[in-house]
Design a protein around this motif. Structure first.
Motif, PDB file in Angstrom:
ATOM      1  N   PHE A  26     -10.447   5.317  -0.644  1.00 44.58           N
ATOM      2  CA  PHE A  26      -9.406   6.167  -1.210  1.00 44.58           C
ATOM      3  C   PHE A  26      -8.575   6.762  -0.075  1.00 44.58           C
ATOM      4  O   PHE A  26      -9.120   7.185   0.951  1.00 44.58           O
ATOM      5  N   THR A  27      -7.259   6.782  -0.262  1.00 43.12           N
ATOM      6  CA  THR A  27      -6.358   7.354   0.739  1.00 43.12           C
ATOM      7  C   THR A  27      -5.419   8.352   0.062  1.00 43.12           C
ATOM      8  O   THR A  27      -5.358   8.427  -1.165  1.00 43.12           O
ATOM      9  N   HIS A  28      -4.669   9.082   0.869  1.00 44.02           N
ATOM     10  CA  HIS A  28      -3.729  10.041   0.286  1.00 44.02           C
ATOM     11  C   HIS A  28      -2.572   9.339  -0.410  1.00 44.02           C
ATOM     12  O   HIS A  28      -1.878   9.941  -1.222  1.00 44.02           O
ATOM     13  N   ARG A  29      -2.369   8.044  -0.111  1.00 43.19           N
ATOM     14  CA  ARG A  29      -1.314   7.285  -0.795  1.00 43.19           C
ATOM     15  C   ARG A  29      -1.847   6.490  -1.978  1.00 43.19           C
ATOM     16  O   ARG A  29      -1.090   6.140  -2.875  1.00 43.19           O
ATOM     17  N   GLY A  30      -3.150   6.153  -1.957  1.00 43.77           N
ATOM     18  CA  GLY A  30      -3.696   5.338  -3.039  1.00 43.77           C
ATOM     19  C   GLY A  30      -5.042   4.737  -2.699  1.00 43.77           C
ATOM     20  O   GLY A  30      -6.004   5.444  -2.421  1.00 43.77           O
ATOM     21  N   LEU A  31      -5.104   3.409  -2.706  1.00 42.17           N
ATOM     22  CA  LEU A  31      -6.362   2.698  -2.474  1.00 42.17           C
ATOM     23  C   LEU A  31      -6.209   1.699  -1.334  1.00 42.17           C
ATOM     24  O   LEU A  31      -5.202   0.990  -1.234  1.00 42.17           O
ATOM     25  N   SER A  32      -7.237   1.625  -0.504  1.00 39.53           N
ATOM     26  CA  SER A  32      -7.260   0.656   0.583  1.00 39.53           C
ATOM     27  C   SER A  32      -8.689   0.147   0.711  1.00 39.53           C
ATOM     28  O   SER A  32      -9.476   0.236  -0.218  1.00 39.53           O
ATOM     29  N   GLY A  33      -9.028  -0.389   1.887  1.00 40.82           N
ATOM     30  CA  GLY A  33     -10.352  -0.973   2.088  1.00 40.82           C
ATOM     31  C   GLY A  33     -10.320  -2.474   1.841  1.00 40.82           C
ATOM     32  O   GLY A  33      -9.387  -3.003   1.223  1.00 40.82           O
ATOM     33  N   PRO A  34     -11.336  -3.190   2.309  1.00 45.07           N
ATOM     34  CA  PRO A  34     -11.347  -4.654   2.202  1.00 45.07           C
ATOM     35  C   PRO A  34     -11.143  -5.189   0.792  1.00 45.07           C
ATOM     36  O   PRO A  34     -10.402  -6.156   0.597  1.00 45.07           O
ATOM     37  N   ALA A  35     -11.790  -4.595  -0.208  1.00 46.01           N
ATOM     38  CA  ALA A  35     -11.657  -5.106  -1.577  1.00 46.01           C
ATOM     39  C   ALA A  35     -10.219  -5.020  -2.054  1.00 46.01           C
ATOM     40  O   ALA A  35      -9.700  -5.933  -2.711  1.00 46.01           O
ATOM     41  N   VAL A  36      -9.554  -3.910  -1.741  1.00 43.42           N
ATOM     42  CA  VAL A  36      -8.162  -3.714  -2.151  1.00 43.42           C
ATOM     43  C   VAL A  36      -7.241  -4.692  -1.433  1.00 43.42           C
ATOM     44  O   VAL A  36      -6.374  -5.326  -2.046  1.00 43.42           O
ATOM     45  N   LEU A  37      -7.407  -4.817  -0.117  1.00 40.78           N
ATOM     46  CA  LEU A  37      -6.556  -5.729   0.636  1.00 40.78           C
ATOM     47  C   LEU A  37      -6.689  -7.153   0.108  1.00 40.78           C
ATOM     48  O   LEU A  37      -5.691  -7.867  -0.053  1.00 40.78           O
TER      49      LEU A  37
END
Length: 393
Positions: free
Chosen positions: A226-237
């Motif tokens: 979780f980020t301040h802009r939304g979602l990241s991390g390997p699964a999201v990418l």
């Protein structure tokens, strides 16, 4: 000045190609240093390939196109090259290989291979004009304020895609392709974080959890951040390469956890505990607090029926979200799409209708998964073009 081959782009694919072309080779790049994407990759350690790299790990309008190049120069060939240069490495998750030391070792290795092959490198050099002649190609370049008229038999497009603009990435390869009548498929930011409106996850910024992220086409089991802009991390990418605007995605926050059974057991032995307290043993506390405003999880364990526990675990395993968009080329690791592979030879990477013009690496419509796959495509496609050019000398 006359060269046999001029390569536009001193990135992974361009340097790899230069090491195998033979003859008089010039590599030009507008950057101040070669291999900038290599330098920053893998947190400075360069995820230079993947043990499991294969055609199934790449996206293209022609999913078969990458097979030939990948088969002719495999991850094992590159691992052997790394070993010959004394670069030690280690494996992380899912077959990802990283340098034990610095990503600069990979750049130095490629420069050494180029030097061994006699290839020249011009940095701070910009292309001003490119045209085809009966003898091949004529180029006008500007280098540190001076103009140079060049000619060659072969031009290799190795300038990458549109990500990341702050590193100097442009759509130059696509413009040149269009100039010579090659079709360019739709391009999009790929391997990129999702954004959500109104700082939806700002209170969760920095929280990471194992997940299974999916849409109607595919799914990936990796970390979700979780980020301040939304979602990241390997699964999201990973999933971003398969996502389109307006589509919903599904997050399974307990992909390998038999949470229903665990909660039923704890209901017998620790019934007075708050349900949220018990959930915090399995999920990050901040995430439990956030979800408690959306999913019923009040009361103690003893208060929960089997139906209530089942509804809870179903909600945690099928959280439906609709991203507003992505962060775009600004942070995208690669560009999806590119020069249409229908116009390229899968064995040589040469344009079928423009003899002597080659497109390699990210410039072509071949995009790999996260985890070293895009570098392997750079090595394989660069090698394919280089060997093809060398065979004509």
């Amino acid at each position: 000045m006359r060269f046999d081959t001029i390569i536009l782009g001193a990135g992974a694919a361009g340097m790899m190609c230069a090491a195998h072309c033979g003859g008089r080779v010039l590599v030009i790049d507008h950057a101040k240093a070669p291999g900038e994407k290599i330098r920053i990759s893998g947190g400075g350690r360069c995820n230079f390939t993947n043990l499991y790299a294969g055609p199934q790990n790449f996206l293209s309008q022609n999913p078969h196109f990458c097979k030939s190049a990948l088969a002719r120069y495999t991850q094992w060939d590159f691992i052997d090259l790394v070993g010959r240069h004394g670069i030690t490495w280690h494996e992380k998750t899912l077959g990802q290989l990283f340098c034990d030391g610095s990503s600069k070792q990979i750049i130095a290795m490629l420069l050494a291979e180029m030097d061994r092959a006699g290839a020249e490198l011009w940095l701070h050099t910009s292309l001003r004009d490119l045209r085809m002649t009966e003898a091949g190609f004529e180029l006008v370049v500007e280098r540190e304020g001076a103009r140079y008229d060049l000619s060659c038999a072969n031009v290799v497009l190795a300038t990458g895609g549109k990500s990341i603009p702050k590193m100097g990435a442009t759509g130059l390869a696509y413009d040149i392709a269009a100039q010579f009548g090659l079709h360019v498929t739709e391009t999009r930011a790929a391997l990129v974080p999702f954004t959500f409106p109104d700082g939806r996850f700002k209170d969760l910024s920095g929280v990471s959890v194992p997940s299974r992220l999916s849409n109607d086409r595919t799914s990936f089991d990796e970390a979700l951040l979780f980020t301040h802009r939304g979602l990241s991390g390997p699964a999201v990418l990973q999933l971003s390469s398969y996502w389109r605007e307006g589509e919903a995605i599904r997050a399974n926050l307990i992909p390998d956890l038999p949470l229903f059974d665990l909660l039923r057991e704890r209901r017998q032995s620790a019934g007075r505990k708050a349900l949220t307290t018990e959930l915090a043993r399995h999920l990050p506390t901040r995430l439990v607090e956030y979800l408690s405003a959306q999913i019923p999880m009040h009361g103690n364990l003893a208060d929960q029926s089997d139906a209530a526990l089942r509804a809870l675990t179903d909600a945690l395993s099928n959280w439906v979200l609709t991203p507003a968009g992505t962060e775009g080329y600004r942070t995208a690791e690669v560009t999806l799409g590119g020069i249409d592979t229908a116009g390229l030879s899968s064995k040589t990477m040469e344009a079928k209708e423009v003899p002597g013009l080659f497109a390699i690496g990210e410039a072509a419509d071949v995009t790999g998964w996260l985890g070293g796959y895009n570098f392997q495509w750079a090595w394989s496609s660069g090698h394919a073009a280089g060997i093809a050019i060398a065979g004509r000398l």
